[in-house]
Scaffold this active site. Structure first.
Site, mmCIF file in Angstrom:
data_model
loop_
_atom_site.group_PDB
_atom_site.id
_atom_site.type_symbol
_atom_site.label_atom_id
_atom_site.label_comp_id
_atom_site.label_asym_id
_atom_site.label_seq_id
_atom_site.Cartn_x
_atom_site.Cartn_y
_atom_site.Cartn_z
ATOM 1 N N LYS A 22 0.923 -1.440 -0.358
ATOM 2 C CA LYS A 22 0.068 -0.145 0.774
ATOM 3 C C LYS A 22 1.075 1.422 -0.222
ATOM 4 O O LYS A 22 0.209 2.540 -0.774
ATOM 5 C CB LYS A 22 -0.972 -0.170 1.263
ATOM 6 C CG LYS A 22 -1.754 1.019 2.078
ATOM 7 C CD LYS A 22 -2.249 1.262 2.717
ATOM 8 C CE LYS A 22 -1.570 1.484 4.341
ATOM 9 N NZ LYS A 22 -1.307 3.349 4.524
ATOM 10 N N ASN A 23 2.158 1.467 0.678
ATOM 11 C CA ASN A 23 2.489 2.518 1.039
ATOM 12 C C ASN A 23 3.517 2.687 -0.094
ATOM 13 O O ASN A 23 4.543 4.456 -0.209
ATOM 14 C CB ASN A 23 3.365 2.862 2.740
ATOM 15 C CG ASN A 23 2.204 2.367 3.600
ATOM 16 O OD1 ASN A 23 1.127 3.330 4.032
ATOM 17 N ND2 ASN A 23 2.770 2.554 4.564
ATOM 18 N N ARG A 93 -4.359 10.661 5.421
ATOM 19 C CA ARG A 93 -3.592 11.504 4.840
ATOM 20 C C ARG A 93 -2.640 11.440 4.114
ATOM 21 O O ARG A 93 -1.998 12.152 3.237
ATOM 22 C CB ARG A 93 -1.732 11.076 5.957
ATOM 23 C CG ARG A 93 -3.635 11.435 7.587
ATOM 24 C CD ARG A 93 -2.143 10.972 8.684
ATOM 25 N NE ARG A 93 -1.594 12.108 8.539
ATOM 26 C CZ ARG A 93 -1.054 13.453 9.019
ATOM 27 N NH1 ARG A 93 -2.798 13.629 10.123
ATOM 28 N NH2 ARG A 93 -0.679 14.156 9.322
ATOM 29 N N CYS A 117 -3.268 12.695 14.332
ATOM 30 C CA CYS A 117 -4.204 11.468 13.688
ATOM 31 C C CYS A 117 -4.161 10.571 15.094
ATOM 32 O O CYS A 117 -3.378 10.584 16.135
ATOM 33 C CB CYS A 117 -4.137 10.565 12.722
ATOM 34 S SG CYS A 117 -2.175 9.973 12.089
ATOM 35 N N ARG A 122 2.015 14.680 12.818
ATOM 36 C CA ARG A 122 2.522 14.207 12.145
ATOM 37 C C ARG A 122 2.432 15.651 11.181
ATOM 38 O O ARG A 122 1.486 15.795 10.306
ATOM 39 C CB ARG A 122 1.297 13.065 11.266
ATOM 40 C CG ARG A 122 1.393 12.028 12.233
ATOM 41 C CD ARG A 122 0.290 10.830 11.419
ATOM 42 N NE ARG A 122 1.377 10.725 10.181
ATOM 43 C CZ ARG A 122 0.907 9.112 9.516
ATOM 44 N NH1 ARG A 122 -0.918 8.709 9.947
ATOM 45 N NH2 ARG A 122 1.426 8.940 8.411
ATOM 46 N N ASP A 306 5.933 0.214 12.061
ATOM 47 C CA ASP A 306 4.527 -0.011 11.843
ATOM 48 C C ASP A 306 4.693 -1.695 12.128
ATOM 49 O O ASP A 306 3.633 -2.368 11.596
ATOM 50 C CB ASP A 306 4.803 0.248 10.032
ATOM 51 C CG ASP A 306 4.488 1.218 9.518
ATOM 52 O OD1 ASP A 306 3.323 1.992 10.327
ATOM 53 O OD2 ASP A 306 4.044 1.616 8.137
ATOM 54 N N ILE A 328 9.353 6.376 16.314
ATOM 55 C CA ILE A 328 8.701 7.229 15.305
ATOM 56 C C ILE A 328 7.516 8.630 15.716
ATOM 57 O O ILE A 328 7.639 9.394 15.507
ATOM 58 C CB ILE A 328 8.643 6.595 13.994
ATOM 59 C CG1 ILE A 328 9.893 5.766 14.086
ATOM 60 C CG2 ILE A 328 8.419 7.561 13.261
ATOM 61 C CD1 ILE A 328 11.194 6.842 13.219
ATOM 62 N N ARG A 398 -8.215 -0.487 5.196
ATOM 63 C CA ARG A 398 -7.215 0.578 4.240
ATOM 64 C C ARG A 398 -5.833 -0.337 3.981
ATOM 65 O O ARG A 398 -5.513 0.368 3.019
ATOM 66 C CB ARG A 398 -7.015 1.882 5.416
ATOM 67 C CG ARG A 398 -8.039 2.712 5.949
ATOM 68 C CD ARG A 398 -7.546 4.373 6.699
ATOM 69 N NE ARG A 398 -6.094 4.751 6.246
ATOM 70 C CZ ARG A 398 -6.387 5.525 6.700
ATOM 71 N NH1 ARG A 398 -7.237 6.056 7.836
ATOM 72 N NH2 ARG A 398 -5.661 6.037 5.926
HETATM 73 C C1 EPZ Z 1 4.950 6.897 6.252
HETATM 74 O O1 EPZ Z 1 4.094 8.045 6.787
HETATM 75 C C2 EPZ Z 1 3.725 5.742 6.454
HETATM 76 N N1 EPZ Z 1 2.421 6.015 5.189
HETATM 77 C C3 EPZ Z 1 3.754 5.581 7.364
HETATM 78 O O2 EPZ Z 1 2.927 4.071 7.493
HETATM 79 C C4 EPZ Z 1 4.775 4.091 8.469
HETATM 80 O O3 EPZ Z 1 4.506 4.918 9.660
HETATM 81 C C5 EPZ Z 1 5.832 6.307 8.608
HETATM 82 O O4 EPZ Z 1 5.825 6.333 7.002
HETATM 83 C C6 EPZ Z 1 6.614 5.143 8.954
HETATM 84 O O5 EPZ Z 1 7.063 4.704 8.448
HETATM 85 C C7 EPZ Z 1 2.533 6.597 3.975
HETATM 86 O O6 EPZ Z 1 3.506 5.736 3.497
HETATM 87 C C8 EPZ Z 1 1.522 6.893 3.359
HETATM 88 P P1 EPZ Z 1 6.702 9.835 8.245
HETATM 89 P P2 EPZ Z 1 4.741 9.309 7.036
HETATM 90 O O7 EPZ Z 1 6.395 11.633 7.724
HETATM 91 O O8 EPZ Z 1 5.324 9.983 5.496
HETATM 92 C C9 EPZ Z 1 7.522 13.509 11.666
HETATM 93 C C10 EPZ Z 1 0.866 2.278 8.219
HETATM 94 O O9 EPZ Z 1 0.026 1.644 8.836
HETATM 95 N N2 EPZ Z 1 7.491 14.700 10.692
HETATM 96 O O10 EPZ Z 1 7.612 9.127 8.109
HETATM 97 O O11 EPZ Z 1 3.595 10.071 7.328
HETATM 98 C C11 EPZ Z 1 6.096 12.700 11.929
HETATM 99 O O12 EPZ Z 1 5.530 13.593 12.629
HETATM 100 C C12 EPZ Z 1 1.320 3.832 8.340
HETATM 101 O O13 EPZ Z 1 0.932 2.235 6.934
HETATM 102 C C13 EPZ Z 1 7.667 15.879 10.791
HETATM 103 O O14 EPZ Z 1 8.008 16.239 12.000
HETATM 104 O O15 EPZ Z 1 5.675 9.361 8.292
HETATM 105 C C14 EPZ Z 1 7.067 11.253 12.183
HETATM 106 O O16 EPZ Z 1 7.630 11.710 13.503
HETATM 107 C C15 EPZ Z 1 1.430 5.065 9.342
HETATM 108 N N3 EPZ Z 1 7.373 17.028 9.944
HETATM 109 C C16 EPZ Z 1 8.226 11.473 11.496
HETATM 110 O O17 EPZ Z 1 8.755 12.743 10.905
HETATM 111 C C17 EPZ Z 1 7.072 16.675 8.439
HETATM 112 O O18 EPZ Z 1 6.844 17.048 7.390
HETATM 113 C C18 EPZ Z 1 8.402 10.159 10.724
HETATM 114 O O19 EPZ Z 1 6.608 10.540 9.965
HETATM 115 C C19 EPZ Z 1 7.129 15.195 8.613
HETATM 116 C C20 EPZ Z 1 6.875 14.232 9.447
#
Ligand code: EPZ
Length: 419
Positions: A22-23, A93, A117, A122, A306, A328, A398
């Site tokens: 999915k991702n 998202r 969320c 996030r 995850d 994370i 989802r």
């Molecule tokens: C991706 O989310 C995945 N989603 C998530 O999968 C996964 O848990 C996550 O990466 C971490 O591996 C998709 O690929 C669609 P991040 P993403 O930006 O990209 C902080 C699932 O269950 N951050 O890597 O949204 C954030 O708050 C899901 O399939 C900022 O501070 O995650 C977090 O603490 C849920 N500012 C960390 O970085 C930003 O602008 C990592 O988030 C962006 C992120």
């Protein structure tokens, strides 16, 4: 609302096949916005988020035809709307992945700013400052992110936090920028590599995907391509946990073991026997006695956040105490409270969970809170004595393709019902 009814205690045995990731599929679908030509994607998982992303593309003016199950032909030659509305962003998202491609190709994008969320705040500040670095003017208007740029200009971008979708959004935007973009401290997940492969097939010039420094030479335009999505590494990890928690033995096929080294390593630490007979399958056999093993979630290639909830489910029946540290997301222990209701012994302390193994979990009525938390409740239900009812399984729909059917085929007693 759909629910699952699980009668626990069945040992899982047999072969289970992994669907597309999915991702990976979500950013690859968004990438189709970068070209007026056809992008054909194979091995898409049949899950709710993919249907939502298809709807978003169609709302923007794309055609998205499904000539066969799991294949989508996307054509973005007549996109006239550059906007992802609140209704879609609030349900998914990953809609923010439309920002980079729309901005790069049309010079304009408006996407509702996602709120917090179930797993954390996030923010997407790093996506937005990245676009600004590429020369876009970004503002927040009535809760929407509005980004504009005549033509993006390559730049050097340093992420102070590793972000998966942030890296993807910037990689897509930079593919059509003038000049070179360097992404430092980029995410290294297999999904980043998969997206870069698709973009390069479309004519992009991206080097270094899978490493922490990615170099992108912008091109004037991108063309069509055909691409097969990688297998879902988190689904594979979830079924490793399913074999382990039920005392079972599963052959997991159509997966990529290379993508889940750290997951395999951690389950082995817990005593699970995992063999890799070839490049696309695993043979998993539960431990006679599950050992406690601490884990800390990290960015790839570390242990994935995850997989944290599913691993915690296993640790609730380990012979001893383990410490699970989530680095994370700040609020990703929602499943713990539900596991407690099944008799698990878990103490939360900020980003740490101390899990004391118990001999048996007991069936209970549970509420799913997010995708991976739901998966952990299903796992716990499979191992528990008696009946477990899980409410709000739309969370699991989802991201897991027909999980109840896959589990039933290997011996689980799990049914979907509605009341
Ligand atoms: C991706 O989310 C995945 N989603 C998530 O999968 C996964 O848990 C996550 O990466 C971490 O591996 C998709 O690929 C669609 P991040 P993403 O930006 O990209 C902080 C699932 O269950 N951050 O890597 O949204 C954030 O708050 C899901 O399939 C900022 O501070 O995650 C977090 O603490 C849920 N500012 C960390 O970085 C930003 O602008 C990592 O988030 C962006 C992120």
């Amino acid at each position: 609302m759909d629910k699952f009814k699980i009668t626990g205690g069945q040992r899982l045995e047999g072969r289970i096949s992994i669907s597309g990731a999915k991702n990976s599929a979500l950013p690859c679908m968004a990438a189709a916005l970068l070209t007026p030509e056809n992008v054909t994607l194979h091995n898409l998982p049949y899950v709710r988020d993919i249907i939502t992303m298809r709807r978003l593309l169609e709302d923007l003016g794309c055609t998205a035809l499904m000539p066969e199950l799991r294949t989508l032909n996307i054509n973005a030659s007549s996109v006239e709307i550059f906007e992802a509305p609140y209704e879609l962003v609030k349900t998914m998202r990953a809609s923010v992945l439309a920002l980079g491609p729309l901005l790069a190709r049309f010079g304009e994008a408006r996407v509702s700013l996602p709120g917090g969320c179930a797993i954390g705040q996030r923010p997407i500040d790093l996506h937005l400052t990245g676009f600004e670095k590429l020369g876009a003017v970004v503002s927040i208007e009535s809760g929407d992110v509005v980004a504009r740029a005549k033509r993006l200009q390559g730049a050097e971008i340093d992420f102070n936090v590793v972000t998966v979708t942030g890296t993807e959004n910037l990689m897509m935007a930079a593919a059509l920028a003038d000049g070179e973009t360097i992404l430092n401290n980029a995410a290294r997940e297999p999904e980043i590599v998969d997206l870069a492969e698709l973009l390069n097939k479309m004519g992009a010039r991206i080097e270094g995907a899978g490493r922490s420094c990615i170099r992108i030479q912008g091109v004037k335009q991108l063309g069509g391509a055909e691409h097969t999505i990688i297998p879902d590494r988190i689904e594979a990890g979830t079924f490793i946990a399913a074999a382990a928690i039920t005392g079972g033995a599963l052959e997991i096929v159509n997966c990529n073991p290379q993508h889940i080294h750290s997951t395999i390593g951690k389950f082995r630490d817990a005593g699970v026997k995992i063999e890799q007979p070839n490049a696309f399958s695993l043979i998993v056999k539960a431990a006679d006695h599950t050992k406690p093993a601490d884990v800390t979630t990290l960015v790839h290639p570390g242990f994935p956040t995850d997989m944290q909830a599913q691993y915690m489910a296993l640790m609730t029946i380990a012979e001893g105490t383990s410490v699970i540290t989530e680095t994370i997301f700040e609020n990703r222990f929602m499943h713990a409270a539900e596991l407690l209701r099944m008799g698990a012994k878990i103490k939360l302390n900020g980003r740490q969970a101390v899990v004391e193994g118990t001999e048996k979990l007991m069936g209970a009525r549970l509420q799913a809170s997010d995708l991976r938390a739901s998966a952990s409740l299903v796992l716990a239900g499979l191992a528990a004595q008696g009946e477990t009812i899980i409410d709000r399984v739309y969370h699991i729909d989802r991201g897991y393709e027909k999980i109840e059917e896959k589990l039933r085929a290997v011996g689980a007693q799990i049914e979907r019902f509605r009341d």
